[in-house]
Enzyme design. Structure first.
Site, short mmCIF file in Angstrom:
data_model
loop_
_atom_site.label_atom_id
_atom_site.label_comp_id
_atom_site.label_asym_id
_atom_site.label_seq_id
_atom_site.Cartn_x
_atom_site.Cartn_y
_atom_site.Cartn_z
N LEU A 113 0.86 -1.18 0.00
CA LEU A 113 0.00 0.00 0.00
C LEU A 113 0.90 1.23 0.00
O LEU A 113 1.91 1.26 0.71
CB LEU A 113 -0.91 0.02 1.24
N ASP A 114 0.53 2.25 -0.77
CA ASP A 114 1.28 3.50 -0.77
C ASP A 114 1.27 4.12 0.62
O ASP A 114 0.39 3.84 1.44
CB ASP A 114 0.70 4.48 -1.79
N GLN A 115 2.21 5.02 0.85
CA GLN A 115 2.29 5.65 2.18
C GLN A 115 1.02 6.42 2.53
O GLN A 115 0.66 6.53 3.69
CB GLN A 115 3.53 6.55 2.27
#
Length: 245
Positions: A113-115
């Site tokens: 998952l992206d930040q």
């Protein structure tokens, strides 16, 4: 020469149990036990060679409660501001949210998952299970809630279901499910895990993701009482895998 002692099946020595669970090198684990910092059933156990049944074994190390798991599978409610990388760059890694024993075991995120993306993140040190959960051929569905810049239309959902072309692959990418969950809220179901896939698919239908949350993987949803940043054991991987008819 006396015969070599065999440890009964399903049992192990206490120092090996601590080592397998990530409490340090063998010498460190021996030291923890010999110094009286390990308890089982409320009593101090100071013999590193004592043998215990591993299944369901509960113990404490320096007051930290632990349950034995031969292979770790956990669910983490990921907050924003963390990277799903073993070597994070500008942001801290999600491993910082885990206790030291789990960090030592080298758990891998099951899909990144992206930040700035929140929600359900699985992590495991079980290689075959990791492959099964991430391989497209196993069709493990993942459900995302995307908050969009512009209102979601049925025409956009239809295009996502029919397939859109991303800039790095001429083959159309289809959503397994796409539905309007609010004026600016899209519920999207995917079985692949391409780089920035949700954001790029939404962009391909002339919209933009402003916020993204993963709410489900397979049959597993985020427990209602699991706050952002918290984690929990998953004892049965079957709850993650999709049910077969």
């Amino acid at each position: 020469m006396p015969p070599r002692h065999r440890i009964p099946a399903g049992h192990d020595t206490l120092d090996q149990i601590l080592f397998s669970q990530g409490f340090g090198a063998r010498r460190e684990c021996e030291g923890l036990i010999l110094s009286g910092r390990v308890c089982i059933n409320g009593a101090v156990v100071d013999d590193p060679d004592s043998e215990w049944p591993t299944e369901g074994l509960r113990f404490t190390v320096e007051g930290q409660e632990w349950i034995y798991h031969a292979k770790a599978l956990i669910v983490l409610n990921k907050p924003t501001g963390y990277e799903c990388s073993l070597k994070p760059g500008a942001w801290p890694g999600v491993h910082n949210l885990l206790p030291l024993p789990l960090r030592r075991r080298g758990l891998q995120p099951v899909g990144r998952l992206d930040q700035d993306t929140t929600g359900l993140l699985l992590m495991t040190d079980d290689g075959p299970l990791l492959h099964k959960l991430t391989s497209p051929k196993h069709h493990v569905p993942k459900i995302y809630e995307a908050t969009t810049k512009h209102p979601i239309t049925q025409a956009q959902c239809d295009k996502l279901l029919a397939g859109v072309v991303l800039d790095d692959d001429p083959k159309p990418v289809k959503a397994e499910g796409a539905e309007i969950a609010g004026e600016h809220l899209l519920r999207l179901t995917l079985t692949e895990g391409k780089y920035h896939q949700v954001k790029r698919m939404v962009a391909a239908v002339s919209n933009r993701v402003e916020a993204l949350h993963r709410s489900q993987i397979g049959e597993l949803t985020i427990p209602a009482d699991l706050a952002p940043g918290q984690w929990r054991w998953i004892d049965d991987p079957a709850v993650v895998l999709p049910k077969r008819g």
